[in-house]
Design an enzyme around this catalytic site. Structure first.
Site, short mmCIF file in Angstrom:
data_model
loop_
_atom_site.label_atom_id
_atom_site.label_comp_id
_atom_site.label_asym_id
_atom_site.label_seq_id
_atom_site.Cartn_x
_atom_site.Cartn_y
_atom_site.Cartn_z
N CYS A 9 0.87 -1.48 -0.14
CA CYS A 9 0.03 -0.27 -0.58
C CYS A 9 0.89 1.13 0.13
CB CYS A 9 -0.85 -0.01 1.62
SG CYS A 9 -0.27 0.02 2.94
N ASN A 12 2.81 1.43 4.02
CA ASN A 12 2.64 0.34 4.83
C ASN A 12 2.34 -0.15 6.35
OD1 ASN A 12 5.84 -2.35 5.64
ND2 ASN A 12 3.36 -2.59 4.71
N CYS A 14 -1.37 0.59 7.10
CA CYS A 14 -2.79 0.54 7.83
C CYS A 14 -3.24 -0.78 6.86
CB CYS A 14 -3.58 1.64 7.52
SG CYS A 14 -3.45 3.05 8.27
N ARG A 15 -3.06 -0.92 5.77
CA ARG A 15 -3.57 -1.70 5.19
C ARG A 15 -3.13 -2.93 4.57
NH1 ARG A 15 -4.63 2.36 -0.02
NH2 ARG A 15 -3.39 2.90 1.34
N SER A 16 -1.95 -2.91 3.92
CA SER A 16 -0.62 -3.98 4.05
C SER A 16 -0.69 -4.48 4.61
CB SER A 16 0.17 -3.29 2.71
OG SER A 16 0.88 -2.92 3.39
N ASP A 121 -8.10 4.17 0.85
CA ASP A 121 -7.46 3.99 2.36
C ASP A 121 -7.63 4.29 3.14
OD1 ASP A 121 -4.77 5.38 4.02
OD2 ASP A 121 -4.14 6.67 2.04
P1 4NP Z 1 -2.06 2.82 3.96
O1 4NP Z 1 -2.43 3.60 4.53
O2 4NP Z 1 -1.69 3.14 2.86
O3 4NP Z 1 -2.36 1.64 4.21
O4 4NP Z 1 -0.66 2.20 4.82
C1 4NP Z 1 -1.58 4.89 4.89
C2 4NP Z 1 -0.57 4.90 5.64
C3 4NP Z 1 0.05 7.00 5.74
C4 4NP Z 1 -0.81 7.73 5.14
C5 4NP Z 1 -1.02 7.49 3.83
C6 4NP Z 1 -1.99 6.19 4.11
N1 4NP Z 1 0.42 8.92 4.98
O5 4NP Z 1 -0.21 9.63 4.07
O6 4NP Z 1 0.97 8.90 6.31
#
Ligand code: 4NP
Length: 149
Positions: A9, A12, A14-16, A121
């Site tokens: 994602c 790294n 939240c989702r992955s 997201d």
């Molecule tokens: P992820 O979510 O891609 O599912 O881990 C996010 C975590 C952090 C950020 C964006 C999306 N960020 O902008 O810091």
């Protein structure tokens, strides 16, 4: 033969990490752990070394899965040669991965592809977003595992 799969994602956190944890749990449930090498990474580097977002840790724990030991890392160029399959959580990350690693041997595709859709997201939203991510990741992991077993 071992099948290696990398869930990707943006951050790294939240989702992955959830996808990694859920897929690992499924593979363990089915008794086929020795056939898989499973990891996750982000296309961005902002959270390198961080544990998963507390909201992801919480939703995983609610379903009996501990992801608290994971640490975020950015996708590396070697990943495109080392992994058999790289699964992008959304179209933006799919585009980034194809740009960065299109010459590697890894198959790069969208995680949810029947039909193709993104795992949204959840970072800036409320807890409902994490429930939704869990549900999508669970069904996507089952579909993906069934497609390769
Ligand atoms: P992820 O979510 O891609 O599912 O881990 C996010 C975590 C952090 C950020 C964006 C999306 N960020 O902008 O810091």
């Amino acid at each position: 033969m071992t099948h290696s799969v990398l869930f990707v994602c943006l951050g790294n956190i939240c989702r992955s990490p959830l996808a990694e944890g859920v897929f690992r749990a499924l593979v363990e449930e089915k008794g086929v752990s020795d056939r898989f090498l499973i990891d996750s990474a982000g296309t961005g580097a902002w959270h390198e070394g961080d544990p998963p977002d507390p909201r992801s840790i919480e939703i995983a724990a609610k379903f009996g899965i501990d992801i608290s030991g994971q640490r975020a890392r950015q996708v590396r160029s070697e990943d495109f040669g080392n992994f058999d399959t790289i699964l992008a959580m959304d179209n933006d990350n799919l585009t980034t991965l194809r740009r960065k690693g299109g010459q590697g041997s890894a198959e790069i595709r969208l995680f949810l592809n029947m039909p193709p859709m993104s795992v949204p997201d959840p970072y800036y939203g409320g807890p409902d977003g994490f429930e939704n991510v869990y549900r999508l990741v669970r069904s996507g992991s089952e579909t993906y595992l069934n497609s390769i077993l």
